[in-house]
Design a protein around this motif. Structure first.
Motif, short mmCIF file in Angstrom:
data_model
loop_
_atom_site.label_atom_id
_atom_site.label_comp_id
_atom_site.label_asym_id
_atom_site.label_seq_id
_atom_site.Cartn_x
_atom_site.Cartn_y
_atom_site.Cartn_z
N ASN A 152 47.11 -35.38 4.44
CA ASN A 152 47.25 -36.83 4.48
C ASN A 152 46.83 -37.38 5.84
O ASN A 152 46.18 -38.42 5.92
CB ASN A 152 48.70 -37.24 4.19
N LEU A 153 47.22 -36.69 6.90
CA LEU A 153 46.84 -37.12 8.24
C LEU A 153 45.33 -37.05 8.41
O LEU A 153 44.73 -37.97 8.97
CB LEU A 153 47.53 -36.24 9.29
N ALA A 154 44.72 -36.01 7.91
CA ALA A 154 43.27 -35.87 8.00
C ALA A 154 42.57 -37.03 7.28
O ALA A 154 41.64 -37.63 7.82
CB ALA A 154 42.83 -34.53 7.43
N ALA A 155 43.03 -37.34 6.09
CA ALA A 155 42.42 -38.43 5.32
C ALA A 155 42.63 -39.78 6.00
O ALA A 155 41.72 -40.60 6.04
CB ALA A 155 43.00 -38.46 3.91
N SER A 156 43.79 -40.00 6.56
CA SER A 156 44.11 -41.29 7.18
C SER A 156 43.44 -41.48 8.54
O SER A 156 43.11 -42.60 8.92
CB SER A 156 45.62 -41.44 7.35
N SER A 157 43.25 -40.39 9.26
CA SER A 157 42.70 -40.48 10.62
C SER A 157 41.19 -40.30 10.68
O SER A 157 40.56 -40.69 11.66
CB SER A 157 43.36 -39.45 11.53
N GLY A 158 40.62 -39.67 9.66
CA GLY A 158 39.20 -39.37 9.68
C GLY A 158 38.86 -38.13 10.49
O GLY A 158 37.71 -37.89 10.83
N ILE A 159 39.87 -37.33 10.79
CA ILE A 159 39.69 -36.06 11.53
C ILE A 159 40.01 -34.94 10.55
O ILE A 159 41.03 -34.99 9.86
CB ILE A 159 40.63 -35.98 12.74
N SER A 160 39.17 -33.93 10.49
CA SER A 160 39.41 -32.84 9.53
C SER A 160 40.68 -32.07 9.89
O SER A 160 41.11 -32.03 11.05
CB SER A 160 38.23 -31.88 9.51
N ALA A 161 41.28 -31.45 8.88
CA ALA A 161 42.48 -30.64 9.10
C ALA A 161 42.16 -29.49 10.06
O ALA A 161 42.99 -29.15 10.91
CB ALA A 161 43.00 -30.11 7.77
N HIS A 162 40.98 -28.94 9.94
CA HIS A 162 40.57 -27.85 10.84
C HIS A 162 40.57 -28.32 12.29
O HIS A 162 41.07 -27.63 13.18
CB HIS A 162 39.17 -27.36 10.43
N THR A 163 40.03 -29.51 12.53
CA THR A 163 39.98 -30.06 13.89
C THR A 163 41.38 -30.39 14.39
O THR A 163 41.70 -30.15 15.56
CB THR A 163 39.07 -31.30 13.93
N LEU A 164 42.23 -30.92 13.52
CA LEU A 164 43.61 -31.20 13.92
C LEU A 164 44.33 -29.92 14.34
O LEU A 164 45.06 -29.90 15.33
CB LEU A 164 44.36 -31.89 12.79
N ARG A 165 44.10 -28.84 13.60
CA ARG A 165 44.70 -27.55 13.97
C ARG A 165 44.15 -27.06 15.32
O ARG A 165 44.88 -26.50 16.12
CB ARG A 165 44.46 -26.52 12.88
N TYR A 166 42.85 -27.29 15.56
CA TYR A 166 42.24 -26.92 16.83
C TYR A 166 42.89 -27.72 17.97
O TYR A 166 43.22 -27.15 19.02
CB TYR A 166 40.73 -27.17 16.80
N TYR A 167 43.08 -29.01 17.77
CA TYR A 167 43.72 -29.83 18.79
C TYR A 167 45.14 -29.33 19.08
O TYR A 167 45.59 -29.34 20.21
CB TYR A 167 43.77 -31.30 18.36
N GLU A 168 45.83 -28.89 18.04
CA GLU A 168 47.17 -28.34 18.24
C GLU A 168 47.09 -27.04 19.03
O GLU A 168 47.89 -26.81 19.94
CB GLU A 168 47.87 -28.11 16.90
N LYS A 169 46.15 -26.20 18.70
CA LYS A 169 45.97 -24.91 19.39
C LYS A 169 45.69 -25.10 20.88
O LYS A 169 46.18 -24.34 21.72
CB LYS A 169 44.83 -24.14 18.73
N THR A 170 44.92 -26.15 21.21
CA THR A 170 44.58 -26.41 22.61
C THR A 170 45.66 -27.20 23.35
O THR A 170 45.55 -27.40 24.55
CB THR A 170 43.24 -27.18 22.72
N GLY A 171 46.66 -27.68 22.62
CA GLY A 171 47.76 -28.41 23.25
C GLY A 171 47.53 -29.90 23.35
O GLY A 171 48.34 -30.62 23.93
#
Length: 77
Positions: free
Chosen positions: A5-24
């Motif tokens: 849902n966050l990916a769809a609402s933000s226009g950022i892929s789930a994969h990229t969101l997970r990457y952002y989480e991994k990098t802090g």
């Protein structure tokens, strides 16, 4: 909301969101009992800010610095 849902609402892929989480750079507000990421409306706002920063040409390090400033300012309000 879940990551899809966050990916769809933000226009950022789930994969990229997970990457952002991994990098802090970004993280979920909560985790469910089954360890799923749970995102809030504030998380959506942050994700959209990250996307706009990237579109404006800011690096991830610069975006992290901007988010740190925002976080520090929120502590004093």
């Amino acid at each position: 909301m879940k990551i899809s849902n966050l990916a769809a609402s933000s226009g950022i892929s789930a994969h990229t969101l997970r990457y952002y989480e991994k990098t802090g750079l970004f993280s979920a507000s909560q985790r469910s009992e089954s360890n799923y990421r749970i995102y809030s409306q504030d998380d959506l706002t942050t994700a959209k800010f990250i996307k706009r920063s990237k579109e404006c040409g800011f690096s991830l390090a610069e975006t992290a610095a901007l988010l740190a400033i925002k976080h520090d300012n929120n502590q004093y309000v």
